[in-house]
Design a protein around this motif. Structure first.
Motif, short mmCIF file in Angstrom:
data_model
loop_
_atom_site.label_atom_id
_atom_site.label_comp_id
_atom_site.label_asym_id
_atom_site.label_seq_id
_atom_site.Cartn_x
_atom_site.Cartn_y
_atom_site.Cartn_z
N ILE A 292 0.50 -1.41 -0.25
CA ILE A 292 -0.13 0.14 -0.01
C ILE A 292 0.84 1.69 0.44
CG2 ILE A 292 -1.97 1.27 0.99
CD1 ILE A 292 -2.52 -1.03 1.96
N HIS A 293 2.02 1.36 0.76
CA HIS A 293 2.85 2.42 0.68
C HIS A 293 4.39 1.73 1.41
CE1 HIS A 293 4.60 6.16 1.54
NE2 HIS A 293 3.61 6.63 0.28
N SER A 294 5.55 2.33 0.82
CA SER A 294 6.59 1.88 1.78
C SER A 294 6.08 2.44 3.10
CB SER A 294 7.50 2.18 1.27
OG SER A 294 7.93 3.15 0.92
N ASP A 295 6.16 3.64 3.12
CA ASP A 295 6.53 3.76 4.65
C ASP A 295 5.18 2.87 5.94
OD1 ASP A 295 7.54 5.91 3.75
OD2 ASP A 295 6.04 7.54 4.27
N LEU A 296 3.72 2.65 5.45
CA LEU A 296 3.70 2.01 6.11
C LEU A 296 4.39 0.55 6.54
CD1 LEU A 296 -0.17 1.55 4.88
CD2 LEU A 296 0.67 2.97 6.91
N GLY A 297 4.88 -0.28 5.45
CA GLY A 297 5.91 -1.20 5.73
C GLY A 297 6.61 -0.64 6.93
N LYS A 298 7.25 0.03 6.48
CA LYS A 298 8.63 0.41 7.62
C LYS A 298 7.82 0.45 8.83
CE LYS A 298 11.13 2.84 3.39
NZ LYS A 298 11.08 3.30 3.09
N THR A 299 7.10 1.17 8.89
CA THR A 299 6.87 1.77 9.87
C THR A 299 5.18 0.52 10.85
OG1 THR A 299 5.35 3.58 9.61
CG2 THR A 299 7.43 3.94 9.75
N PHE A 300 5.37 -0.56 10.18
CA PHE A 300 4.21 -1.21 11.02
C PHE A 300 4.47 -1.13 12.07
CE2 PHE A 300 2.27 -5.21 11.02
CZ PHE A 300 1.02 -5.39 10.44
N LEU A 301 2.38 -1.34 12.92
CA LEU A 301 2.96 -1.90 14.05
C LEU A 301 2.13 -3.41 14.39
CD1 LEU A 301 2.17 1.58 15.41
CD2 LEU A 301 4.69 0.19 16.06
N TYR A 302 1.11 -3.10 14.04
CA TYR A 302 -0.12 -4.20 14.14
C TYR A 302 -1.55 -3.75 12.91
CZ TYR A 302 -2.67 -1.29 16.77
OH TYR A 302 -3.84 -0.78 17.40
N ALA A 303 -1.89 -5.28 12.47
CA ALA A 303 -2.99 -4.47 11.57
C ALA A 303 -4.42 -5.45 12.80
CB ALA A 303 -2.70 -5.35 10.21
N ILE A 304 -5.16 -4.79 12.32
CA ILE A 304 -6.84 -5.08 12.22
C ILE A 304 -7.39 -5.85 11.23
CG2 ILE A 304 -9.05 -5.10 13.94
CD1 ILE A 304 -7.48 -2.23 14.84
N ASN A 305 -7.63 -7.22 11.66
CA ASN A 305 -9.10 -7.42 10.70
C ASN A 305 -9.99 -7.33 10.51
OD1 ASN A 305 -11.17 -9.64 9.88
ND2 ASN A 305 -9.63 -11.47 10.02
N ALA A 306 -11.00 -6.25 9.71
CA ALA A 306 -11.60 -5.51 10.49
C ALA A 306 -13.81 -6.43 9.91
CB ALA A 306 -12.04 -4.84 9.27
N ILE A 307 -12.91 -7.72 10.57
CA ILE A 307 -14.02 -8.59 10.23
C ILE A 307 -14.19 -8.89 11.47
CG2 ILE A 307 -15.14 -10.41 8.88
CD1 ILE A 307 -14.14 -9.39 5.95
N THR A 308 -12.97 -9.15 11.88
CA THR A 308 -13.14 -9.87 13.26
C THR A 308 -12.70 -9.48 14.58
OG1 THR A 308 -11.29 -10.75 13.45
CG2 THR A 308 -12.46 -12.54 12.42
N LYS A 309 -12.29 -7.98 13.76
CA LYS A 309 -12.22 -7.35 15.37
C LYS A 309 -11.05 -7.70 15.42
CE LYS A 309 -15.82 -4.67 13.47
NZ LYS A 309 -16.30 -4.70 12.16
N GLN A 310 -9.88 -8.57 15.10
CA GLN A 310 -9.23 -9.84 16.46
C GLN A 310 -7.89 -8.28 15.60
OE1 GLN A 310 -9.25 -13.55 15.55
NE2 GLN A 310 -10.22 -13.14 17.44
N ARG A 311 -7.24 -8.11 16.07
CA ARG A 311 -5.37 -8.16 15.95
C ARG A 311 -4.56 -8.45 15.14
NH1 ARG A 311 -2.60 -3.44 19.99
NH2 ARG A 311 0.04 -4.04 19.90
N VAL A 312 -4.10 -8.42 14.59
CA VAL A 312 -2.97 -9.47 13.76
C VAL A 312 -1.79 -8.79 14.24
CG1 VAL A 312 -5.28 -11.26 12.88
CG2 VAL A 312 -3.96 -8.97 11.88
#
Ligand SMILES: Nc1nc2c(ncn2[C@@H]2O[C@H](COP(=O)(O)OP(=O)(O)O)[C@@H](O)[C@H]2O)c(=O)[nH]1
Ligand SMILES: [Mg+2]
Length: 410
Positions: free
Chosen positions: A369-389
């Motif tokens: 999506i964006h190299s900055d997002l990759g570089k400074t990635f912390l975690y993601a949220i699955n919007a369907i289950t609302k779980q943090r991954v």
């Protein structure tokens, strides 16, 4: 967000219907203004993978598709398609416009090998009586051409390459080969797989025989430029038997019957509001039968009977879907900003969908999506289950994902 960078190449000899297939696949009913994915140039266009839109699965009434289209609950995801001019026998030796055309293929990620399933075109592309030529032979000849072409590129100055590699004492053969072949859209993962499958990974480059190199190239072609056989002109009666034979002969490669001309007619008729038809449908309805002239009626009846009833569809959409989702193993993922409303930062519902290879991790997706997002990635949220991954979470088809990264914080 950019349309995907996947490039589908349409190849085959002359007069089999490549350009018709290309026109049909790139014809789109809705007016698309100001979008980066209408026609690019005469031989490079945009076609669409068709999938049920995730907004339907989520029980939403609609979405605000932006980098793709959403029509009646189906998401049309753009990919690039290239109409490569006709391949003639011995093209790899420079015959015809040979190598120039083959060079067009360098950038393709997957090849649609269009053949005249009705057997009405000779090897030079001259029209003959249906049933005169064998499309099975045509496929073998075309795949042979493509592999010869690849072999000539890979084997060029091979000895010199090997000496160079050994003199610097490389341990990473795959990396070195991938570097050498990067102009062919071949990645290291392709090389690794081809070395594994040919069991050449542990053999010193200097002891590879010509046969080793041939089998390596052949495997590399299979993994880096998978081929789908597009058995075109399925509307011609002579095609039926040939399609059976093609399916019997090429069991590991998808053989898809198509009638490109029918798809083109149907899409144009839909665009002109004569019929209601969506790519991939197994039928159509005439909007106002009293307005059809006799010719139109004859043509539409023939398509209904000889193509849709007989084969289930014209096959064109099926080919595009199989090329991207099966041969290239892509899945679709929807990035969002708000995991409750499934919107982006501008409040648009599910605006974007991204095609990524199966096996992509959350962090790799962020990079995409964006190299900055990759570089400074912390975690993601699955919007369907609302779980943090976490970063190593492997994305699933139709995941809706929010990336949390320091770069994204205001
Ligand atoms: N019967 C039939 N004819 C087709 C089909 N697709 C293309 N053709 C015809 O085949 C001929 C060659 O088509 P074209 O797209 O120019 O082939 P290309 O040289 O491979 O690009 C034209 O006369 C087309 O109308 C099809 O699905 N069915
Ligand atoms: Mg053409």
């Amino acid at each position: 967000m950019e349309a995907s960078n996947i490039l589908v190449g349409v190849v085959g000899k002359t007069n089999v219907g490549k350009s018709t297939f290309f026109s049909a696949a790139t014809e789109i009913e809705v007016q698309i203004d100001n979008r980066p994915f209408t026609t690019i140039d005469p031989n490079l266009g945009v076609t669409y993978v068709k999938k049920k839109c995730v907004h339907v699965k989520l029980g939403l009434l609609k979405c605000d598709a932006s980098n793709s289209l959403c029509i009646e609950g189906f998401r049309y995801i753009p990919v690039k398609i290239m109409d490569v001019a006709g391949l003639v026998p011995d093209a790899h030796k420079g015959r015809g416009l040979g190598n120039q055309f083959l060079d067009n293929l360098r950038r393709a990620d997957v090849l649609l090998l269009v053949v005249d399933a009705s057997g009405a075109t000779d090897p030079e592309g001259v029209p003959v009586r249906p049933g005169s030529f064998d499309p099975v032979e045509e496929v073998m000849a075309m795949i042979g051409e493509i592999e010869e072409w690849m072999f000539s590129i890979v084997s060029k100055d091979w000895d010199k390459f090997v000496r160079g590699a050994e003199s610097i004492g490389v341990s990473d053969i795959a990396g070195l080969l991938a570097q050498r072949l990067s102009g062919l859209s071949i990645r290291k993962s392709h090389v690794v797989l081809a070395l594994e499958r040919t069991e050449l990974g542990n053999k010193k480059l200097s002891s590879w025989t010509k046969e080793d190199l041939k089998s390596f190239v052949s495997e590399l072609r299979r993994v880096s430029k998978p081929i789908l056989i597009v058995a075109n002109k399925s509307d011609v009666p002579e095609a039926e038997d040939n399609i059976k034979r093609l399916k019997n002969k090429f069991k590991e490669v998808p053989v898809i019957p198509t009638s490109a001309i029918s798809e083109l007619v149907l899409r144009k008729a839909a665009k002109a509001n004569i019929i209601k038809y969506r790519p991939g449908d197994d039928g159509f309805t005439v909007n106002d039968p009293s307005k059809l002239d006799r010719r139109q009626k004859t043509i539409l009846d023939a398509i209904a009977k000889r193509v849709l009833k007989k084969w289930g569809s014209t096959g064109v959409q099926d080919v595009i879907n199989k090329a991207v989702l099966e041969a290239l193993n892509m899945i679709s993922v929807y990035p969002v900003d708000d995991v409750n409303k499934f919107t982006d930062s501008k409040g648009r519902v599910l605006p974007d969908v991204v095609l990524i290879p199966k096996g992509t991790s959350a962090r790799e997706f962020a990079y995409k999506i964006h190299s900055d997002l990759g570089k400074t990635f912390l975690y993601a949220i699955n919007a369907i289950t609302k779980q943090r991954v976490g970063e190593s979470y492997i994305l699933k088809d139709d995941d809706v994902i929010k990336i949390i990264a320091t770069a994204g914080r205001k």
